[in-house]
Design an enzyme around this catalytic site. Structure first.
Site, short mmCIF file in Angstrom:
data_model
loop_
_atom_site.label_atom_id
_atom_site.label_comp_id
_atom_site.label_asym_id
_atom_site.label_seq_id
_atom_site.Cartn_x
_atom_site.Cartn_y
_atom_site.Cartn_z
N LYS A 66 47.17 -41.77 -54.74
CA LYS A 66 45.85 -40.86 -54.96
C LYS A 66 45.67 -40.08 -53.42
O LYS A 66 45.26 -40.75 -52.29
CB LYS A 66 44.52 -41.72 -55.25
CG LYS A 66 43.49 -41.01 -55.78
CD LYS A 66 41.99 -41.40 -55.33
CE LYS A 66 41.57 -41.26 -53.88
NZ LYS A 66 41.61 -39.65 -53.65
N GLY A 99 43.03 -44.12 -43.86
CA GLY A 99 41.90 -43.36 -43.94
C GLY A 99 40.62 -43.93 -43.24
O GLY A 99 41.02 -44.64 -42.27
N GLU A 140 45.47 -48.61 -42.23
CA GLU A 140 45.30 -47.78 -40.84
C GLU A 140 44.11 -47.12 -40.92
O GLU A 140 44.08 -46.31 -41.71
CB GLU A 140 46.67 -47.07 -40.54
CG GLU A 140 47.93 -47.85 -40.32
CD GLU A 140 47.85 -48.97 -39.31
OE1 GLU A 140 47.10 -48.87 -38.47
OE2 GLU A 140 48.51 -49.84 -39.45
N CYS A 160 43.62 -39.61 -36.05
CA CYS A 160 43.00 -40.89 -35.72
C CYS A 160 43.10 -41.27 -34.38
O CYS A 160 42.28 -42.06 -33.89
CB CYS A 160 43.72 -41.71 -36.78
SG CYS A 160 45.42 -41.45 -36.49
N GLU A 191 32.57 -43.32 -34.55
CA GLU A 191 33.72 -42.21 -34.75
C GLU A 191 33.48 -41.04 -35.61
O GLU A 191 32.67 -41.14 -36.51
CB GLU A 191 35.00 -42.87 -35.73
CG GLU A 191 36.08 -41.84 -35.84
CD GLU A 191 37.10 -42.25 -37.00
OE1 GLU A 191 36.77 -42.53 -37.97
OE2 GLU A 191 38.44 -42.30 -36.45
#
Ligand code: NAD
Length: 546
Positions: A213, A266, A294, A328, A428
């Site tokens: 996906k 994600g 991750e 990231c 974040e």
């Protein structure tokens, strides 16, 4: 015929193209950008090799020109997710039984096609749909993906070559590195085309079949990945791509008892949700699914008073603002000595003035737009909140402009925080927003401690210092603060085969994408002991006398 595992050579990293003015490669990417910008693609799902359309169409847009539609993708439902699981299961035996060289050849060919014939297509799609400037697209969609596929084949051969060192006379001991006993659910983020491709292909390379996906905001890249894999010879049903409402698709897939693993990149929140869903269903699964994720980061730049201020300011600007801070690994908090801050601040202010933000087809822009309206709103809110705290936790806000009339543009922003625990030091944001905490020079070690204890993440970070003792102290004190640690370099830009990538704490399971450690999660070894002359008596020889 089968080849020895040692016959897979160590690959070399795909060189980054320069696209200099007047070069053929520059002209070629411009043509492809024009072609894709004026075309309209229709992206189906891929289930068991069939292109599945539903008519439930969603726009694929350019973030830097959000009214410009590049195409549409077909959204599916839980039923499609279940069909994809069945297709993966149906393809499993043939794929797992295919000689490893044939599996390897498909991905080596994919790397070759990408490097030579599909490079412009991948780069242009990543530029237009994910708003990456040319250099950022080149290092992601071309170089890193070519590297993922080439290096993974090399690592696969090393894993298969790993055998028990001892087989005593009369015996043969072997390890069979089987795929997992079920299918793998691959879920990828919007921000890297290379990650989107690696998420389903790493488990597939090791003999697993996959339901993939992709992120709804990166469907153009997903489409070209599936088309390329088919061209490279990937059999039907090995990777099944489904798109649609994430929770509905995820729920249907996780409900299947044959789920053997999740390969995820994600946000931390999504990974924790998936993990909890797996935990609730644990008794129903045939095996214990491997969970590889991750996730988020709050990556830091830590400067010691001995650091060179210009290097620090450059690392901050590049580390925080390239790809609009949507890596990231992007630097999003910094600890700068008070004595150095005025110099670094002046240089940063200059960078904020000169960095150009705009349409990625204008090669003078260093930054494009953020990915969608939701991200834009989040960044604008954080900047507004910080401005509202000036005089208290926040000293000042540099930059901070934004405009979404044409594209979702957020200007590079530096928030200066007196309070080392100010919201933007810990949360974040995944945008071009850097928070700097100037610290007293004498508090170097106490501030290292603070850096380690701030926020839940541990993905990337760096120490900048000329004093070797300071470097050593930081390396030791920040041992668990980052899975990828840099000395006198910005905390972004990991290269496959050089800096295996991944973080711990709430940044993920640290299974290091593009490394042997990741591929090990996609095998379930079987030990085979063979005895050439089995015993024929029950008692042992010493039992012949009392
Ligand atoms: P996200 O968590 O919003 O989405 C990731 C994927 O999960 C998407 O495909 C999304 O549709 C899917 N998803 C969401 N809810 C789901 C559900 N209930 N079931 C199944 N799938 C679901 O993340 P994003 O915005 O695409 O990416 C940004 C995040 O990714 C940031 O937090 C960033 O730090 C992280 N990231 C981490 C790394 C790393 O290596 N650590 C690399 C890239 C991105």
């Amino acid at each position: 015929m089968s080849y020895g595992f040692s016959q897979v050579p160590t690959p070399i990293n795909d060189p980054i193209r320069a696209y200099l003015p007047g070069s053929e490669e520059r002209a070629s990417i411009k043509t492809e950008l024009e072609r894709q910008a004026s075309a309209s693609v229709e992206v189906p799902m891929y289930i068991g090799g069939a292109r599945v359309t539903t008519g439930d169409l969603h726009d694929i847009v350019m973030p830097h020109d959000h009214q410009h539609v590049l195409g549409r993708w077909h959204a599916g439902t839980a039923d499609h997710a279940r069909q994809a699981v069945e297709a993966a299961e149906a393809a499993k035996d043939d794929w797992a039984n295919l000689p490893w060289e044939d599996r390897a050849a498909i991905f080596l060919k994919a790397a070759h096609l990408l490097k030579h014939t599909h490079r412009d297509r991948f780069n242009a799609a990543t530029m237009l749909n994910q708003s990456k400037v040319l250099f950022q697209a080149e290092i992601d969609a071309a170089c890193e993906l070519v590297d993922f596929w080439n290096f993974n084949v090399h690592y696969m051969a090393r894993i298969y070559g790993e055998q028990p060192p001892v087989s005593p006379e009369g015996q043969w001991n072997r390890l069979e590195h089987r795929p997992l006993d079920g299918f793998v659910f691959a879920v990828s983020p919007f921000n890297f085309t290379s990650i989107a491709a690696n998420i389903p292909t790493a488990p597939a390379l090791m003999g697993n079949t996959v339901v993939w996906k992709p992120a709804p905001t990166a469907m153009l890249g997903a489409y070209y990945i599936m088309e390329l894999l088919e061209e490279a010879g990937l059999p039907k049903g090995v990777i099944n791509m489904v798109a649609g409402p994430p929770a509905e698709i995820g729920d249907a897939v996780l409900n299947d008892p044959r789920l053997a693993g999740i390969h995820f990149t994600g946000s931390t929140a999504t990974f924790e949700h998936l993990w909890q869903q797996v935990a609730t269903r644990l008794p129903s699964y045939r095996s214990y699914p491997r969970l590889v994720g991750e996730t988020g980061g709050k990556d830091f730049v830590f400067a010691h008073p001995s650091a060179d201020p210009t290097t620090v300011a450059t690392a901050l600007a590049r580390g925080a603002f390239e790809y609009q801070g949507q890596k990231c690994s992007a630097a999003s908090r910094a600890y700068i000595p008070r004595s150095m801050w005025p110099t670094v601040r002046a240089q940063l202010e200059e960078h904020l003035k000169t960095i150009k933000v705009g349409d990625v087809r204008d090669f003078q822009n260093l930054m494009g737009a953020v990915i969608d309206a939701r991200a834009y709103a989040k960044h604008v809110e954080a900047i507004g909140q910080a401005k509202g705290m000036i005089g208290d936790a926040i000293e000042e806000v540099l930059g901070g402009g934004h405009d979404d009339s044409k594209g979702w543009f957020v200007q590079p922003t530096v928030i200066v925080a007196n309070d080392a625990q100010a919201p933007t030091m810990t949360t974040e944001l995944f945008g071009p927003i850097l928070t700097v905490h100037p610290y007293e020079d004498a508090d170097f070690e106490a501030t290292l401690e603070l850096c380690d204890k701030t926020g839940p993440y541990a993905l990337t970070g760096c120490i900048m210092a000329r004093d070797r003792g300071a470097v050593a102290t930081a390396v030791e004190r920040l041992r668990f603060s980052a899975g990828n640690f840099y000395v006198n370099d910005k905390p972004t830009g990991a290269v496959v085969g050089q800096q295996p990538f991944g973080g711990s704490r709430k940044s993920g399971t640290n299974d290091k994408a593009g490394a042997i450690l990741n591929l090990l999660r996609w095998v379930s070894p079987r030990t085979i002991k063979e005895t050439f002359e089995p015993p024929t008596t029950v008692p042992y020889p010493y039992m012949s006398e009392p």
